[in-house]
Design a protein around this motif. Sequence first.
Motif, short mmCIF file in Angstrom:
data_model
loop_
_atom_site.label_atom_id
_atom_site.label_comp_id
_atom_site.label_asym_id
_atom_site.label_seq_id
_atom_site.Cartn_x
_atom_site.Cartn_y
_atom_site.Cartn_z
N ARG A 1 38.95 44.61 49.30
CA ARG A 1 37.90 43.94 48.56
C ARG A 1 36.92 43.28 49.53
O ARG A 1 35.71 43.30 49.33
CB ARG A 1 38.50 42.90 47.60
N GLU A 2 37.44 42.70 50.60
CA GLU A 2 36.60 42.01 51.57
C GLU A 2 35.64 43.00 52.26
O GLU A 2 34.45 42.72 52.42
CB GLU A 2 37.46 41.29 52.62
N LEU A 3 36.17 44.14 52.70
CA LEU A 3 35.33 45.16 53.35
C LEU A 3 34.24 45.65 52.42
O LEU A 3 33.06 45.72 52.79
CB LEU A 3 36.20 46.34 53.81
N VAL A 4 34.62 45.94 51.19
CA VAL A 4 33.64 46.47 50.23
C VAL A 4 32.62 45.40 49.87
O VAL A 4 31.42 45.69 49.76
CB VAL A 4 34.35 47.05 48.98
N ALA A 5 33.05 44.16 49.71
CA ALA A 5 32.11 43.07 49.42
C ALA A 5 31.10 42.91 50.55
O ALA A 5 29.89 42.71 50.30
CB ALA A 5 32.86 41.77 49.18
N ASP A 6 31.56 43.02 51.78
CA ASP A 6 30.65 42.94 52.93
C ASP A 6 29.63 44.08 52.89
O ASP A 6 28.44 43.87 53.16
CB ASP A 6 31.41 42.99 54.25
N ARG A 7 30.09 45.26 52.53
CA ARG A 7 29.19 46.42 52.46
C ARG A 7 28.17 46.23 51.34
O ARG A 7 26.98 46.55 51.50
CB ARG A 7 29.99 47.70 52.25
N LEU A 8 28.63 45.72 50.19
CA LEU A 8 27.71 45.50 49.07
C LEU A 8 26.66 44.45 49.41
O LEU A 8 25.51 44.55 48.96
CB LEU A 8 28.49 45.06 47.82
N ALA A 9 27.05 43.45 50.18
CA ALA A 9 26.10 42.39 50.54
C ALA A 9 24.95 42.94 51.37
O ALA A 9 23.84 42.39 51.34
CB ALA A 9 26.83 41.29 51.30
N LEU A 10 25.18 44.03 52.08
CA LEU A 10 24.15 44.64 52.93
C LEU A 10 23.33 45.69 52.19
O LEU A 10 22.28 46.11 52.67
CB LEU A 10 24.81 45.29 54.15
N ARG A 11 23.79 46.10 51.02
CA ARG A 11 23.13 47.18 50.28
C ARG A 11 21.91 46.64 49.54
O ARG A 11 21.95 45.58 48.93
CB ARG A 11 24.11 47.82 49.30
N THR A 12 20.83 47.42 49.58
CA THR A 12 19.62 47.04 48.85
C THR A 12 19.19 48.20 47.95
O THR A 12 19.56 49.35 48.17
CB THR A 12 18.45 46.73 49.83
N GLY A 13 18.44 47.86 46.91
CA GLY A 13 17.85 48.88 46.06
C GLY A 13 18.79 49.54 45.07
O GLY A 13 18.49 50.61 44.56
N HIS A 14 19.93 48.93 44.78
CA HIS A 14 20.86 49.51 43.81
C HIS A 14 20.98 48.55 42.63
O HIS A 14 21.00 47.34 42.82
CB HIS A 14 22.23 49.75 44.45
N PHE A 15 21.09 49.12 41.43
CA PHE A 15 21.14 48.28 40.22
C PHE A 15 22.47 47.56 40.04
O PHE A 15 22.56 46.62 39.27
CB PHE A 15 20.82 49.10 38.97
N MET A 16 23.52 47.97 40.73
CA MET A 16 24.84 47.37 40.57
C MET A 16 24.95 46.12 41.46
O MET A 16 25.00 46.23 42.68
CB MET A 16 25.91 48.39 40.96
N PRO A 17 24.97 44.92 40.86
CA PRO A 17 25.05 43.72 41.69
C PRO A 17 26.47 43.49 42.24
O PRO A 17 27.46 43.86 41.61
CB PRO A 17 24.65 42.60 40.72
N PRO A 18 26.55 42.89 43.43
CA PRO A 18 27.86 42.59 44.02
C PRO A 18 28.76 41.74 43.11
O PRO A 18 29.98 41.80 43.22
CB PRO A 18 27.52 41.84 45.30
N SER A 19 28.16 41.00 42.19
CA SER A 19 28.94 40.13 41.30
C SER A 19 29.88 40.92 40.39
O SER A 19 30.83 40.37 39.84
CB SER A 19 28.01 39.26 40.45
N LEU A 20 29.64 42.22 40.23
CA LEU A 20 30.50 43.04 39.36
C LEU A 20 31.68 43.68 40.10
O LEU A 20 32.50 44.35 39.48
CB LEU A 20 29.67 44.13 38.67
N LEU A 21 31.77 43.44 41.41
CA LEU A 21 32.84 44.07 42.18
C LEU A 21 34.22 43.67 41.67
O LEU A 21 35.11 44.52 41.53
CB LEU A 21 32.71 43.73 43.67
N ASP A 22 34.42 42.40 41.38
CA ASP A 22 35.74 41.96 40.89
C ASP A 22 36.11 42.66 39.59
O ASP A 22 37.28 43.02 39.39
CB ASP A 22 35.78 40.44 40.72
N SER A 23 35.13 42.89 38.71
CA SER A 23 35.44 43.57 37.45
C SER A 23 35.85 45.02 37.72
O SER A 23 36.70 45.57 37.01
CB SER A 23 34.25 43.51 36.48
N GLN A 24 35.29 45.62 38.75
CA GLN A 24 35.67 46.99 39.08
C GLN A 24 37.09 47.04 39.64
O GLN A 24 37.87 47.90 39.25
CB GLN A 24 34.67 47.60 40.07
#
Length: 189
Positions: free
Chosen positions: A124-147
């Motif tokens: 989860r930590e690795l993926v959260a770090d990757r999401l924090a760097l991602r731009t231009g995608h409609f899926m916000p990092p706040s939904l990672l826990d739900s996934q």
Amino acid sequence: MALSDENHRVGDQSTRPRPLIVVMGVSGVGKTTVARLLADRLDLPYAEADDFHPAANIAKMTAGIPLDDADRAPWLRALAGWLHERGEAGTGGVVTCSALKRHYRDTLRAGCPDAYFLHLDGSRELVADRLALRTGHFMPPSLLDSQYALLEPLQPDEHGAVVELGTHTPHELVELAVTLLRPVNGDLD
């Protein structure tokens, strides 16, 4: 006109079905990057699951609202249809799809029983770090826990494999995927 025996040799690339691959995992694991590279590597058609979402689904996710099963049902059926069409045409194909729950994968398999699920997995930590760097995608990092809460790992009776992200580059992940596919699809080179 009868076909000669040389056209039906075991392992003959011309008669072997082309693989149908679903690159799955939570948002941010690199599904799109790996799937595109894998499709290029194997010379297969590629589809991005996000392109199959209806506008209402994208609006919900953009607003930070997780999708429910009713939201996902038509999306999954459309993806299953894409896989089915590629299977019928004999072209094979690679598609991205979170495919987090077993019954989502069952929906995809209903359209394509031979689908191979390549689950890209990371902490989860690795993926959260990757999401924090991602731009231009409609899926916000706040939904990672739900996934992660929805994620049901591949079961032993499901056709597929798990690949840990670790420190692998996308190209290394593709080569791992090709290695995993060889016992199923023979020589893919």
